[in-house]
Design an enzyme around this catalytic site. Structure first.
Site, short mmCIF file in Angstrom:
data_model
loop_
_atom_site.label_atom_id
_atom_site.label_comp_id
_atom_site.label_asym_id
_atom_site.label_seq_id
_atom_site.Cartn_x
_atom_site.Cartn_y
_atom_site.Cartn_z
N MET A 164 0.84 -1.19 0.00
CA MET A 164 0.00 0.00 0.00
C MET A 164 0.88 1.25 0.00
O MET A 164 1.96 1.25 0.56
CB MET A 164 -0.86 0.00 1.27
CG MET A 164 -2.13 0.81 1.11
SD MET A 164 -2.98 1.09 2.66
CE MET A 164 -3.80 -0.45 2.93
N CYS A 165 0.45 2.26 -0.68
CA CYS A 165 1.09 3.57 -0.64
C CYS A 165 -0.02 4.59 -0.88
O CYS A 165 -1.12 4.24 -1.26
CB CYS A 165 2.12 3.73 -1.75
SG CYS A 165 3.60 2.71 -1.56
#
Lengths: 312, 252
Positions: free
Chosen positions: A1-2
């Site tokens: 995730m970012c």
């Protein structure tokens, strides 16, 4: 995730609150990327004074601060290679892990001077309008270290990182800005980046890190240098790269978004008459005070979206 | 995404004559999410007795709102919700007065989740029961892996709607994006508008009287007045890829 955020003002006379807007957007996505953060800012008059070139350098390493006098001396040496030496002053703004240097020259000369002054320098941004501030650490702390709420400009993008495929260091953090005024942030992971990296290296491209997103940045830069426009270069990304990606890519004129065919990495675009914003999650857009003016939509898979600044 | 809904009509005074306020309107719970954390708000919702009503204000795209409810309570979310709104719920009626993020109504067991706006990806994913109603459009993978629930989308759906849906019903009032019903099992999809393309092992089938009745019931119940139940396309599994076979490897 970012987490990815971006804001593109179509008007040159945009309000001077770009940094404040980006700061609240970035903080809203701090949980998506707690290990690093970074921003690219276009047109901040302190970081990138009009009529100068700017180079952003990581200075949180063992070599310590980068003295502008040393870069100025190297720049003077450089000009003396071509004729009579002219002393060119260099100014430096230290913003957390990054130092932004500017001087009345061109970006290539300033990069060369930086490398002469410090051969180990990691250059993370360059151009006439672009400054990159990035580093490893808590995004909220970095927003403060960057003094982001006080920064201005007409376009900006930001990233909060949750590393999945390479180390957590400032050099591995986003954005990746490896050609003049070209900047990229990525949410996702590329599956075939090693193959593409080898092919770019064979073509003479040099890398600063083993990060997969840097491969996309250098791939796009190579194709832009080869004559592609941004739309075409991003279509090539879809054709060539395997894996998951939502990319936000900016230039001196453009703000572009593209997602892979599966499009499992989130993206929302808010488009208003005077501006375009992009974010991984609605919570980041919700911080924009004039969101009611905007049409909000999710970009389609493998569709290249490009907005250009009004040049009149 | 549709324009934010006008909420003023919803903000009725808390008087004993308000028919929507539940058995004891003075106990309607208002929770300001700028003041109460999501976890505490969800705890308060789970503690509500049957028949009560609650409202979550200032959602601002926060995730996991009104998840895991197990009683017949009514919850209004006063604006845009983040991921998984109303997910995992049973018996409750949850309404999002605005758009909803990824996985709205995910793994719903029973009850209703209504989105008075657009929904992001994977609306009603894996819902075992209950009904998810999207008044606007739904993005990619709506109804993915549906396991018996009902998904009603008044507008359009994006690509991969109904991917690997095992049981249940999807009704689409608008158009469907590419690869509709890819790898379907026993769920059935009805589409009132155009279908860009069908996914692997999905096929259009003749509409039976039972289908028309089912579609009419759903359309009437959820206000899809623009829809002609006799003119929808029924999409179901061709049942060629139920069991893995190396012979079919290229088709998965």
């Amino acid at each position: 995730m970012c987490g990815i955020v971006g804001l593109h003002r179509r008007d040159r006379n945009a309000p001077a609150d770009l940094g404040a807007r980006l700061a609240t957007m970035l903080e809203a996505l701090a949980e998506r990327g707690p290990d690093s953060a970074g921003v690219g800012l276009y047109g901040d008059p302190v970081l990138t004074p009009p009529g100068t070139a700017s180079v952003s350098v990581l200075t949180d390493g063992p070599d310590g601060p980068l003295e502008p006098a040393a870069v100025s001396a190297a720049l003077t040496d450089l000009t003396s290679d071509a004729g009579p030496a002219t002393a060119t002053p260099v100014t430096a703004v230290v913003a957390g892990p990054t130092t932004v240097l500017s001087a009345a020259t061109d970006p290539a000369a300033l990069v060369t001077a930086v490398r002469r002054a410090r051969p180990t320098a990691v250059v993370v941004g360059r151009g006439h309008e672009l400054a990159v501030l990035k580093g490893a650490g808590d995004p909220r702390a970095l927003v403060t270290a960057f003094d982001l709420p006080a920064r201005t400009g007409w376009q900006g993008l930001g990233h909060t990182r949750m590393a999945t495929e390479s180390a957590v260091t400032s050099a591995h953090s986003h954005p990746f800005a490896i050609a003049d005024d070209l900047c990229l942030v990525h949410n996702g992971s590329f599956a075939n980046h090693a193959t593409i990296r080898r092919s770019l290296i064979a073509d003479g491209v040099r890398f600063d890190s083993d990060n997969d997103s840097e491969v996309a940045a250098r791939f796009i830069a190579a194709h832009l240098a080869g004559g592609d426009d941004l739309t075409k270069a991003l279509r090539r990304v879809c054709e060539t790269f395997d894996g998951f990606f939502t990319l936000l890519v900016t230039t001196r004129e453009e703000f572009a978004v593209v997602r892979d065919a599966i499009a499992c990495k989130p993206a929302l675009i808010a488009e208003a008459p005077g501006w375009v914003a992009m974010a991984s999650e609605f919570s980041a857009l919700a911080t924009l005070p004039d969101l009611d003016d905007a049409t909000i939509f999710e970009p389609e898979p493998e569709e290249v979206y490009v907005w250009s600044r009004r040049t009149t | 995404m549709v324009a934010p809904n006008d909420l003023t009509a919803e903000r009725r005074p808390r008087t004993g004559t308000d028919p929507e306020a539940g058995p004891d309107p003075d106990t309607r719970l208002d929770l300001d999410l700028d003041l109460v954390g999501v976890r505490d708000a969800n705890r308060a919702l789970r503690a509500l007795p049957a028949g009560r009503r609650a409202r979550l204000t200032a959602p601002r795209g926060r995730h996991n709102l009104a998840v895991g409810l197990t009683a017949p309570v009514t919850v209004d979310i006063d604006g845009p919700a983040g991921y998984y709104a109303g997910g995992l719920g049973a018996l409750a009626t949850v309404t999002v007065h605005g758009p909803a993020g990824t996985g709205v109504g995910e793994n719903l067991m029973s009850g209703t989740v209504r989105i008075r706006g657009n929904a992001s990806q994977s609306a009603a994913a894996s819902a075992h029961g209950g009904t998810v109603v999207v008044e606007g459009d739904a993005s990619l993978r709506a109804g993915i892996s549906l396991k018996g629930g009902t998904l009603v989308v008044a507008g359009n759906v994006g690509r991969y709607c109904g991917f690997m849906a095992q049981a249940g019903t999807i009704l689409i009032g608008g158009n469907a994006g590419a690869d509709l019903g890819d790898s379907l099992y026993e769920a059935v999809i009805y589409v009132a508008g155009r279908i860009t393309s069908l996914g692997t092992d999905a096929q259009a089938e003749d509409l039976t009287e039972a289908d028309v009745r089912r579609v009419r019931t759903l359309a009437d119940a959820h206000g899809l007045t623009h829809l002609d139940p006799t003119a929808v396309t029924r999409v179901a599994s061709a049942r060629q890829l139920y069991h893995f076979s190396t012979h079919n490897a290229g088709r998965y």
